[in-house]
Design an enzyme around this catalytic site. Sequence first.
Site, mmCIF file in Angstrom:
data_model
loop_
_atom_site.group_PDB
_atom_site.id
_atom_site.type_symbol
_atom_site.label_atom_id
_atom_site.label_comp_id
_atom_site.label_asym_id
_atom_site.label_seq_id
_atom_site.Cartn_x
_atom_site.Cartn_y
_atom_site.Cartn_z
ATOM 1 C CD GLU A 106 -18.372 22.785 29.175
ATOM 2 O OE1 GLU A 106 -17.421 23.508 29.492
ATOM 3 O OE2 GLU A 106 -18.598 22.441 27.997
ATOM 4 C CD GLU A 156 -22.089 24.599 26.023
ATOM 5 O OE1 GLU A 156 -20.959 24.857 25.582
ATOM 6 O OE2 GLU A 156 -22.401 24.765 27.204
HETATM 7 C C1 GLA Z 1 -18.261 25.309 26.902
HETATM 8 C C2 GLA Z 1 -19.084 26.115 27.864
HETATM 9 C C3 GLA Z 1 -19.688 27.336 27.264
HETATM 10 C C4 GLA Z 1 -18.730 28.004 26.333
HETATM 11 C C5 GLA Z 1 -18.313 27.017 25.284
HETATM 12 C C6 GLA Z 1 -17.492 27.577 24.152
HETATM 13 O O1 GLA Z 1 -18.914 24.290 26.301
HETATM 14 O O2 GLA Z 1 -20.066 25.369 28.511
HETATM 15 O O3 GLA Z 1 -20.059 28.208 28.314
HETATM 16 O O4 GLA Z 1 -17.637 28.459 27.065
HETATM 17 O O5 GLA Z 1 -17.588 26.006 25.908
HETATM 18 O O6 GLA Z 1 -16.197 27.863 24.484
#
Ligand code: GLA
Length: 690
Positions: free
Chosen positions: A164, A317
């Site tokens: 991210e 995700e």
């Molecule tokens: C993001 C992150 C994960 C986790 C999720 C859920 O997508 O990439 O590592 O923290 O949020 O909170």
Amino acid sequence: MPVSTHDASAGARFAALTEDLGILYGGDYNLEQWTPDTWREDARLMREAGVNLVTVGVFSWARYEPRPGVRDFAWLDEVLDLLHAHGVAVDLATPTASPPAWLGHRYPETLPVDADGVRLVAGSRNHFSPASRVYREHALAITAALVERYVDHPAVRMWHVGNEFGQVCYGDESAREFRRWLRERYGTVERLNEAWGTTFWSQRYDDWDEVLPPRRMPYHPNPTQALDFRRYSSDQLLALYRDQRDLIRAHDAERPVTTNFMGFFPLVDYWSWADDLDVVADDAYPDPGDPDAPADTALTQDLMRSLGRGRPWVLMEQAVGAVSWRDHNLPKPPARSRLESLQAVARGADGVCFFQWRASRAGAERFHSAMLPHAGPDTRVHAGVRRLGADLRLLRPVVGARVPADVALLFDWESWWAAHELARPTTRLDTLAQLRAWYRPLWEAGVTADVVRPGDDLDGYAVVLVPQTYLLQHDAADRLTAAAERGASVVVGPFTGVADRDAHVRTGRFPGPLRELLRVSGEEWVPLPDDGTPLAIDTRAWPSAASVATSVDGAARATTFGEMLRSEGATVLARFAGGHLDGLPAITRTAAGAGHAWYVGTVPTAPVLARVVEDALAAAGAAPVLPGVRAVAGLEAVRRGDALFLLNHSAADVRVPLPAPATDLLTGAPVDGEAHVPATGALVLIERQP
Ligand code: GLA
């Protein structure tokens, strides 16, 4: 400036993976949190649930390199072997999103600094400055060690760079990098002064060294400085991604490399990133309490497909149940989790993954749901996970299939950024809210859209929607005009084409570059009072809006924002009735070549906007994928390849007539005459010869 490295083999690398595994199914597996006994249990449960891919090592840096110069990968060898033996492939991450505490302790310059000059510390994650040379050296060193060790491991089938990307830093090293970026863009400080309009408030720079990121200032920052800092920050992160991607690519020509996007994430321009990913991947956490989530999620999914030029993408995700980072985290029942996963497949995903496989017992995300909850496998959540694994196996026939779209919806990060800098006619005119509002009638009608960047080729689209697009260059406007001339419907929203590339307001009546196409022009922007202004619809000019015009509940209103317009040959469909703009045009339409152009110079209520969009679809012959779907609230219809996905987001069972006999891929059952889609259920229909 980023240079596109797009090549045809990008898609082929990912296609090779899904040809082998089918739809990718799994999640983040933060295995450093568990003992070898748990790894063995996990591998077995993954196999039983149909999991075929897990993302490993996203946050493993401190475990790989507990202190400077000491590296330990032996534990990972063991898990990769185990996963491989159980038929679970690995998306191996570079661990660079969360450096070990010792890095910031030894080299404080690797830590990010916020706009107030506060240096952020370790103890959470993302504690690095994208501009830090020392951070980049260490990130590349650990990436090199990882790649060299595992490039030939048969479990590793995909690479995942960082996590991210979205960090922003205002520190001194970032200031130097920002100046380097600005020199590349402008060449001379004089040109920078012009672009930033620094004659205003005596902001003129005499030397590059005087130029800074938009740190905390006494009053409003220069809007072009702020815009350029956003452009720079996005490019700086892309450079970080590319460093690691190039290193991986130097060792491995075959396996796909990606990173995880975050939908309409405000700090990175994904248009400039997407060609650098072999497959676009997204993290999506729609709020189970938000009634607009199904439509908004569909839009985000269309964006992901469009970023990858129509190729399959991966839902990297999502939460199987509740998240833990909102104030109040509503659970998501398994049926809804399944429906959201199938929605992603319908809109082009060839991967459906979750954060995370096993629920953490400690740390900031100990209450985030997981495929394997704290309560273990004997739970409704885990039963849902097994069911979804089985469903996705049945959807193998759609792998690689394209999602056709007749409609293009314009969206641009730079325009979004520029339109949202401080001090403007109203902060209530929100680019993303407008985009979502304009998408909504398409979603309800069962008409699929691609998201396009201004300036993209529009050939092949019957309808082009241009919700509020503040920055619009002449070449992009020319493409819109050309689309209308060849027969498309083009619909343009308010506060569009206002500014040029440097975010300077254009002079003359607006919308400058589109005035000729629309045959309407304006001279003042007029935020509307809190309760809006009624719209008087001319039902002779606009008969299809008659029901909205005559409804007693005041359905036809202008809200938020209006413009002082005059028609220059366009037919006026609706006028402001009362207030500052009384009697002036609000919505217009004109013939343009073989097509038509609408101008919506306000934020109309949803039923009015829906009439405009539906008329634009009808004028260009853009039909819903399933006639009759419009009448069924909450039913989403999408075609992907030969399959028709019917997704019921409502709490009631629905029925919809089918034009031809079909078979449901999810059950194998014949579906004739009428499709019955249960509440929160889905059908994936393939036409059957009677
Ligand atoms: C993001 C992150 C994960 C986790 C999720 C859920 O997508 O990439 O590592 O923290 O949020 O909170």
